[in-house]
Write an enzyme that holds these catalytic residues in place. Structure first.
Site, PDB file in Angstrom:
ATOM      1  N   LEU A 117     -21.737  -4.947 146.473  1.00 21.52           N
ATOM      2  CA  LEU A 117     -20.619  -4.869 145.259  1.00 21.52           C
ATOM      3  C   LEU A 117     -21.606  -3.864 144.391  1.00 21.52           C
ATOM      4  CD1 LEU A 117     -18.173  -5.810 143.664  1.00 21.52           C
ATOM      5  CD2 LEU A 117     -19.746  -7.536 142.910  1.00 21.52           C
ATOM      6  N   ASP A 118     -20.600  -2.880 143.864  1.00 24.64           N
ATOM      7  CA  ASP A 118     -21.055  -2.056 142.936  1.00 24.64           C
ATOM      8  C   ASP A 118     -22.347  -1.128 143.158  1.00 24.64           C
ATOM      9  OD1 ASP A 118     -18.815  -2.783 141.299  1.00 24.64           O
ATOM     10  OD2 ASP A 118     -20.086  -4.203 140.310  1.00 24.64           O
TER      11      ASP A 118
END
Length: 285
Positions: free
Chosen positions: A228-229
């Site tokens: 994530l990210d």
């Protein structure tokens, strides 16, 4: 050559060695090509060489050039892609309930500012079906819950495949893609995160920024990965913040930054200016 001459964009990476620019330009010369634009980068930390060349050539189809490149590249351990420079990139956009990035992309696309072809909009809510209709773009409502996530992603990927989309844009789509879908879309899915990564990852970054009293807020466009990210960053920008700003102020101000950053990333990707370099990107501007 005339404006009607077919134009192509070649992107490549390989281990660095002497004579690579000469070899590539010589290959194109042998094909009768005229180089319109060229840029290269040698990453000394990895020993990799990156190059982007836009060229015009008569009497050579995309398929013929691809066959020639397939014979040329192995001697240099070269990974390459060849694109028709005049073909807009087929695109599908994902969105949830924040529509500023979607609205901006649609306007830029219809104004001829982005070399993409938006073929579908997918959302886990119905909020923007009228906006999609106003641009004559098919709208697909695909609800997502913890229990239906696998089936929902299967339907999303089916739409992507049916539309022959080469680019997926997560325009404030507030669902985390599974590892499986992230892998299927590797290198062709761009997300906009409403913070200046690596700061304030995950949910509610404007709230995190407000709690820390930051003086700059930012936005980051990056490729989607299973982490994530954490995907390779394409573009970032910032806006000033003040101690007087509320979370709502930061959120409102950040929307413009998000829209601009995402539009630039989409434009550069669709102009084939971005090459992935491990956890980073090379962006030829």
């Amino acid at each position: 050559m005339s404006d009607a001459t077919p134009a192509y964009i070649l992107t490549l990476s390989c281990p660095d060695r002497k004579g690579l620019v000469h070899a590539v330009s010589g290959f194109l010369l042998d094909k009768g090509a005229n180089i319109d634009e060229a840029a290269q980068f040698n990453d000394q930390s990895t020993g990799l060489f990156f190059m982007r060349v836009r060229f015009s050539v008569e009497g050579q189809s995309l398929e013929e050039l691809q066959q020639s490149l397939a014979a040329f590249a192995p001697a240099f351990e070269m990974a390459w892609k060849l694109h028709d420079a005049r073909k807009p990139v087929p695109t599908v956009v994902f969105v949830s309930r924040e529509g500023h990035c979607l609205n901006d992309l649609l306007f830029r696309w219809k104004s001829g500012l982005l070399p993409i072809d938006i073929r579908a909009i997918i959302s886990n809510h119905r909020d923007f079906y009228q906006l999609a209709a106003s641009y004559n773009v098919p709208f697909h409502h695909v609800p997502v819950t913890a229990d239906t996530k696998a089936a929902a992603e299967a339907r999303q990927y089916e739409i992507i495949q049916n539309e022959k989309a080469e680019l997926v844009v997560l325009a404030r789509y507030m669902q985390i893609l599974s590892d499986d879908l992230s892998a299927k879309l590797s290198g062709r899915a761009i997300n906009i995160h409403h913070s200046f990564l690596p700061s304030f990852k995950g949910a509610r970054p404007y709230y995190q920024a407000h709690e820390r009293g930051v003086k700059l807020i930012g936005a980051t466009a990056h490729y989607v990965t299973a982490d994530l990210d954490e995907g390779p960053i394409i573009e970032q920008d910032v806006a000033r913040a003040s101690h007087t700003d509320s979370v709502e102020d930061l959120t409102a101000r950040g929307r413009d930054t998000e829209s601009q950053v995402l539009a630039r990333a989409v434009k550069w990707h669709s102009e084939h200016r971005i090459l992935i370099n491990g956890s980073k990107t090379v962006v030829f501007l």
